[in-house]
Design a protein around this motif. Structure first.
Motif, PDB file in Angstrom:
ATOM      1  N   LEU A 236       0.906  -1.166   0.194  1.00  0.00           N
ATOM      2  CA  LEU A 236       0.138  -0.052   0.245  1.00  0.00           C
ATOM      3  C   LEU A 236       0.857   1.166  -0.083  1.00  0.00           C
ATOM      4  O   LEU A 236       0.603   2.313  -0.633  1.00  0.00           O
ATOM      5  N   LEU A 237       1.888   1.240   0.798  1.00  0.00           N
ATOM      6  CA  LEU A 237       2.859   2.299   0.853  1.00  0.00           C
ATOM      7  C   LEU A 237       3.503   2.450  -0.607  1.00  0.00           C
ATOM      8  O   LEU A 237       3.821   3.817  -0.995  1.00  0.00           O
ATOM      9  N   ALA A 238       3.668   1.471  -1.519  1.00  0.00           N
ATOM     10  CA  ALA A 238       4.163   1.625  -2.859  1.00  0.00           C
ATOM     11  C   ALA A 238       3.039   2.212  -3.736  1.00  0.00           C
ATOM     12  O   ALA A 238       3.406   3.033  -4.856  1.00  0.00           O
ATOM     13  N   LEU A 239       1.944   1.940  -3.272  1.00  0.00           N
ATOM     14  CA  LEU A 239       0.871   2.497  -4.275  1.00  0.00           C
ATOM     15  C   LEU A 239       0.620   3.703  -4.082  1.00  0.00           C
ATOM     16  O   LEU A 239       0.068   4.555  -5.003  1.00  0.00           O
ATOM     17  N   VAL A 240       0.660   4.263  -2.922  1.00  0.00           N
ATOM     18  CA  VAL A 240       0.088   5.574  -2.571  1.00  0.00           C
ATOM     19  C   VAL A 240       0.774   6.894  -3.344  1.00  0.00           C
ATOM     20  O   VAL A 240       0.044   7.578  -4.043  1.00  0.00           O
ATOM     21  N   PRO A 241       2.116   6.977  -3.594  1.00  0.00           N
ATOM     22  CA  PRO A 241       2.482   7.994  -4.599  1.00  0.00           C
ATOM     23  C   PRO A 241       2.251   7.777  -6.049  1.00  0.00           C
ATOM     24  O   PRO A 241       1.765   8.930  -6.766  1.00  0.00           O
ATOM     25  N   CYS A 242       1.924   6.749  -6.445  1.00  0.00           N
ATOM     26  CA  CYS A 242       1.254   6.497  -7.886  1.00  0.00           C
ATOM     27  C   CYS A 242       0.034   6.955  -7.756  1.00  0.00           C
ATOM     28  O   CYS A 242      -0.494   7.598  -8.864  1.00  0.00           O
ATOM     29  N   ALA A 243      -0.963   6.554  -6.810  1.00  0.00           N
ATOM     30  CA  ALA A 243      -2.229   7.072  -6.705  1.00  0.00           C
ATOM     31  C   ALA A 243      -2.475   8.614  -6.606  1.00  0.00           C
ATOM     32  O   ALA A 243      -3.427   9.345  -7.219  1.00  0.00           O
ATOM     33  N   ARG A 244      -1.378   9.209  -5.856  1.00  0.00           N
ATOM     34  CA  ARG A 244      -1.443  10.595  -5.758  1.00  0.00           C
ATOM     35  C   ARG A 244      -1.191  11.096  -7.001  1.00  0.00           C
ATOM     36  O   ARG A 244      -1.766  12.246  -7.391  1.00  0.00           O
ATOM     37  N   ALA A 245      -0.314  10.762  -7.618  1.00  0.00           N
ATOM     38  CA  ALA A 245       0.235  11.255  -8.856  1.00  0.00           C
ATOM     39  C   ALA A 245      -0.983  11.384  -9.897  1.00  0.00           C
ATOM     40  O   ALA A 245      -1.118  12.286 -11.043  1.00  0.00           O
ATOM     41  N   LYS A 246      -2.200  10.369  -9.749  1.00  0.00           N
ATOM     42  CA  LYS A 246      -3.193  10.200 -10.681  1.00  0.00           C
ATOM     43  C   LYS A 246      -4.147  11.087 -10.321  1.00  0.00           C
ATOM     44  O   LYS A 246      -5.131  11.177 -10.923  1.00  0.00           O
ATOM     45  N   GLY A 247      -4.074  11.985  -9.144  1.00  0.00           N
ATOM     46  CA  GLY A 247      -5.204  12.978  -8.786  1.00  0.00           C
ATOM     47  C   GLY A 247      -6.096  12.292  -7.948  1.00  0.00           C
ATOM     48  O   GLY A 247      -6.987  12.961  -7.570  1.00  0.00           O
ATOM     49  N   ALA A 248      -5.861  11.225  -7.004  1.00  0.00           N
ATOM     50  CA  ALA A 248      -6.865  10.499  -6.288  1.00  0.00           C
ATOM     51  C   ALA A 248      -6.863  11.213  -4.972  1.00  0.00           C
ATOM     52  O   ALA A 248      -5.809  11.385  -4.372  1.00  0.00           O
ATOM     53  N   TYR A 249      -7.960  11.013  -4.391  1.00  0.00           N
ATOM     54  CA  TYR A 249      -7.999  11.298  -2.952  1.00  0.00           C
ATOM     55  C   TYR A 249      -7.867  10.219  -1.894  1.00  0.00           C
ATOM     56  O   TYR A 249      -8.651   9.349  -2.249  1.00  0.00           O
ATOM     57  N   LEU A 250      -6.762  10.372  -1.217  1.00  0.00           N
ATOM     58  CA  LEU A 250      -6.563   8.939  -0.418  1.00  0.00           C
ATOM     59  C   LEU A 250      -6.957   9.176   1.150  1.00  0.00           C
ATOM     60  O   LEU A 250      -6.783  10.015   1.690  1.00  0.00           O
ATOM     61  N   ILE A 251      -7.619   7.900   1.364  1.00  0.00           N
ATOM     62  CA  ILE A 251      -8.032   7.632   2.655  1.00  0.00           C
ATOM     63  C   ILE A 251      -7.750   6.556   3.360  1.00  0.00           C
ATOM     64  O   ILE A 251      -7.696   5.401   2.659  1.00  0.00           O
ATOM     65  N   SER A 252      -6.698   6.574   4.455  1.00  0.00           N
ATOM     66  CA  SER A 252      -6.595   5.155   5.275  1.00  0.00           C
ATOM     67  C   SER A 252      -7.551   4.760   6.411  1.00  0.00           C
ATOM     68  O   SER A 252      -7.771   5.606   7.050  1.00  0.00           O
ATOM     69  N   LEU A 253      -7.867   3.538   6.424  1.00  0.00           N
ATOM     70  CA  LEU A 253      -8.495   3.009   7.472  1.00  0.00           C
ATOM     71  C   LEU A 253      -7.522   1.800   8.312  1.00  0.00           C
ATOM     72  O   LEU A 253      -7.218   1.119   7.769  1.00  0.00           O
ATOM     73  N   THR A 254      -6.911   2.484   9.419  1.00  0.00           N
ATOM     74  CA  THR A 254      -5.883   1.583  10.047  1.00  0.00           C
ATOM     75  C   THR A 254      -6.251   1.504  11.548  1.00  0.00           C
ATOM     76  O   THR A 254      -6.927   2.174  12.327  1.00  0.00           O
ATOM     77  N   SER A 255      -5.902   0.120  12.095  1.00  0.00           N
ATOM     78  CA  SER A 255      -5.842   0.078  13.473  1.00  0.00           C
ATOM     79  C   SER A 255      -4.579   0.544  14.525  1.00  0.00           C
ATOM     80  O   SER A 255      -4.850   0.872  15.416  1.00  0.00           O
ATOM     81  N   ALA A 256      -3.717   0.875  13.472  1.00  0.00           N
ATOM     82  CA  ALA A 256      -2.531   1.565  14.236  1.00  0.00           C
ATOM     83  C   ALA A 256      -2.804   3.063  14.412  1.00  0.00           C
ATOM     84  O   ALA A 256      -3.559   3.788  13.569  1.00  0.00           O
ATOM     85  N   ALA A 257      -2.425   3.357  15.540  1.00  0.00           N
ATOM     86  CA  ALA A 257      -2.567   5.175  15.737  1.00  0.00           C
ATOM     87  C   ALA A 257      -1.671   5.756  14.855  1.00  0.00           C
ATOM     88  O   ALA A 257      -0.535   5.216  14.512  1.00  0.00           O
ATOM     89  N   SER A 258      -2.258   6.914  14.360  1.00  0.00           N
ATOM     90  CA  SER A 258      -1.394   8.094  13.629  1.00  0.00           C
ATOM     91  C   SER A 258      -0.038   7.891  14.125  1.00  0.00           C
ATOM     92  O   SER A 258       0.115   8.491  15.423  1.00  0.00           O
ATOM     93  N   GLY A 259       1.144   8.243  13.432  1.00  0.00           N
ATOM     94  CA  GLY A 259       2.367   8.545  14.041  1.00  0.00           C
ATOM     95  C   GLY A 259       3.387   7.581  13.333  1.00  0.00           C
ATOM     96  O   GLY A 259       3.166   6.878  12.386  1.00  0.00           O
ATOM     97  N   ALA A 260       4.531   7.497  13.896  1.00  0.00           N
ATOM     98  CA  ALA A 260       5.779   6.857  13.450  1.00  0.00           C
ATOM     99  C   ALA A 260       5.469   5.351  13.136  1.00  0.00           C
ATOM    100  O   ALA A 260       5.883   4.754  12.089  1.00  0.00           O
ATOM    101  N   GLY A 261       4.661   4.761  13.892  1.00  0.00           N
ATOM    102  CA  GLY A 261       4.033   3.456  13.585  1.00  0.00           C
ATOM    103  C   GLY A 261       2.952   3.020  12.583  1.00  0.00           C
ATOM    104  O   GLY A 261       2.744   1.950  12.316  1.00  0.00           O
ATOM    105  N   CYS A 262       2.500   4.299  12.227  1.00  0.00           N
ATOM    106  CA  CYS A 262       1.556   4.294  11.198  1.00  0.00           C
ATOM    107  C   CYS A 262       1.828   4.964   9.734  1.00  0.00           C
ATOM    108  O   CYS A 262       1.286   6.090   9.647  1.00  0.00           O
ATOM    109  N   PRO A 263       2.830   4.706   9.075  1.00  0.00           N
ATOM    110  CA  PRO A 263       3.439   5.505   8.087  1.00  0.00           C
ATOM    111  C   PRO A 263       2.296   5.760   6.866  1.00  0.00           C
ATOM    112  O   PRO A 263       2.242   6.937   6.345  1.00  0.00           O
ATOM    113  N   LEU A 264       1.211   4.882   6.892  1.00  0.00           N
ATOM    114  CA  LEU A 264       0.079   5.048   5.827  1.00  0.00           C
ATOM    115  C   LEU A 264      -0.891   6.170   5.978  1.00  0.00           C
ATOM    116  O   LEU A 264      -0.980   7.180   5.281  1.00  0.00           O
TER     117      LEU A 264
END
Length: 345
Positions: A123-151
């Motif tokens: 997913l981390l590899a996909l993010v920059p490619c999707a952003r370059a296509k102009g998509a709005y990105l939303i992540s659903l994670t169980s890890a809290a935001s921060g260094a442990g949740c790079p997505l």
């Protein structure tokens, strides 16, 4: 890659057949309930509302993606959203996306990325490619935001799905986190249905097959018998002269009509048995009109087929058929319980 030891044949032969008892299951279900309660108690409703609004406001398509079990949940939520017909919705496999499938993304599309850890390499590899296509990105994670949740850090919006733990004995298999993802996604879909005021007809238009579709789409006119299939007779006809008509049409009854096909009543095979028992040889002198039910339940051709089934099963006693009449009480057909069952209802 590491390797696991392979058990010897003697060790395999010595294994006892595993069993699961109610006493084994009870504490696990109790633990699962606690984990789910933890999720419900700590879910940030403002994040959930922002996610739902983003899907509602999406100017283009909405894609879901994930790896492993999260990917399976992502596919399910995408299919449920697509079934509502509000927007183009689909699943985008992360690896396939990096090998051409990302061409389905256009500016303004929404890409929802599901990940328990928020650190999936795919997913981390996909993010920059999707952003370059102009998509709005939303992540659903169980890890809290921060260094442990790079997505979460690289997406436009993150929704934290609080996870206390997995019911798995090792705390590793995603047997609770996926349940949380599914509950969250489906609940948001339900909210979108309410916000868009989705009607039963709109929902049915996207479910033409299966029991859901048949229940919502099929009308009486779609499954009723008509014209030459109808067991018709006149009230002056002798009962015994109508036995062939009574038994040959597969309806278990006669529809008694006048010369203009107005419904007068019905005469069933049950009525025949009761009349024969009560009258004996005198039945040869009785007309259908003398013994028919002149107040039968009826239904219109435009009524829903499921309504016909409910009417058949309603008190005081169930019936096996309903005459289908128009506003002038003219017979247009007959619908039978057997016909409804055969149609999958």
């Amino acid at each position: 890659m590491g390797s696991l030891p392979v058990p010897s044949s003697s060790e395999c032969q010595g294994l006892r057949r595993p069993k699961v008892s109610a006493s084994d299951l009870s504490p696990l279900f109790a633990a699962q309930r606690r984990h789910l309660d933890h999720f419900f108690d700590r879910l940030d409703m403002s994040q959930a509302a922002a996610f739902a609004q983003a899907l509602l406001d999406a100017p283009g398509a909405v894609f879901f993606t994930g790896v492993g079990k999260s990917g399976i949940v992502a596919r399910k939520i995408a299919q449920t959203l697509a079934s509502l017909g509000f927007a183009r919705a689909g699943f985008l496999a992360p690896v396939d996306a990096l090998h051409g499938d990302i061409g389905a993304l256009f500016p303004g599309d929404v890409l929802v990325l599901l990940s328990k850890s928020g650190a999936s390499d795919e997913l981390l590899a996909l993010v920059p490619c999707a952003r370059a296509k102009g998509a709005y990105l939303i992540s659903l994670t169980s890890a809290a935001s921060g260094a442990g949740c790079p997505l979460a850090a690289v997406c436009d919006l993150n929704v934290h799905l609080p996870l206390q733990g997995e019911v798995c004995p090792f705390g590793l298999a995603p047997v609770t986190s996926t349940a949380i993802q599914m509950v969250f996604g489906d609940t948001v879909v339900a909210a979108i249905m309410e916000a868009r005021r989705l009607s039963r007809d709109q929902y049915a238009s996207n479910h033409p097959a299966g029991k859901i579709g048949k229940t919502l789409i099929f009308k009486v006119k779609d499954v009723m018998k008509k014209q030459n299939e109808l067991p018709l007779c006149k009230e002056g006809d002798m009962i015994m002269d109508q036995l062939t008509e009574l038994t040959s049409k597969g309806c278990g009854c006669l529809l008694v009509v006048d010369d203009e096909y107005h419904l007068i009543g019905t005469f069933t095979d049950g009525d025949l048995r009761r009349t024969l028992k009560a009258s004996g040889p005198a039945i040869f002198n009785l007309t259908v009109g003398e013994m028919c039910n002149r107040n039968p339940r009826t239904i219109t051709a435009e009524a829903m087929a499921v309504e016909a089934m409910e009417k058949m099963e309603s008190p005081p006693s169930p019936v096996q058929f309903l005459p289908v009449v128009d506003d002038n009480n003219v017979v247009r057909g007959i619908i039978t319980l057997h016909g409804l069952v055969s149609a999958g209802l």
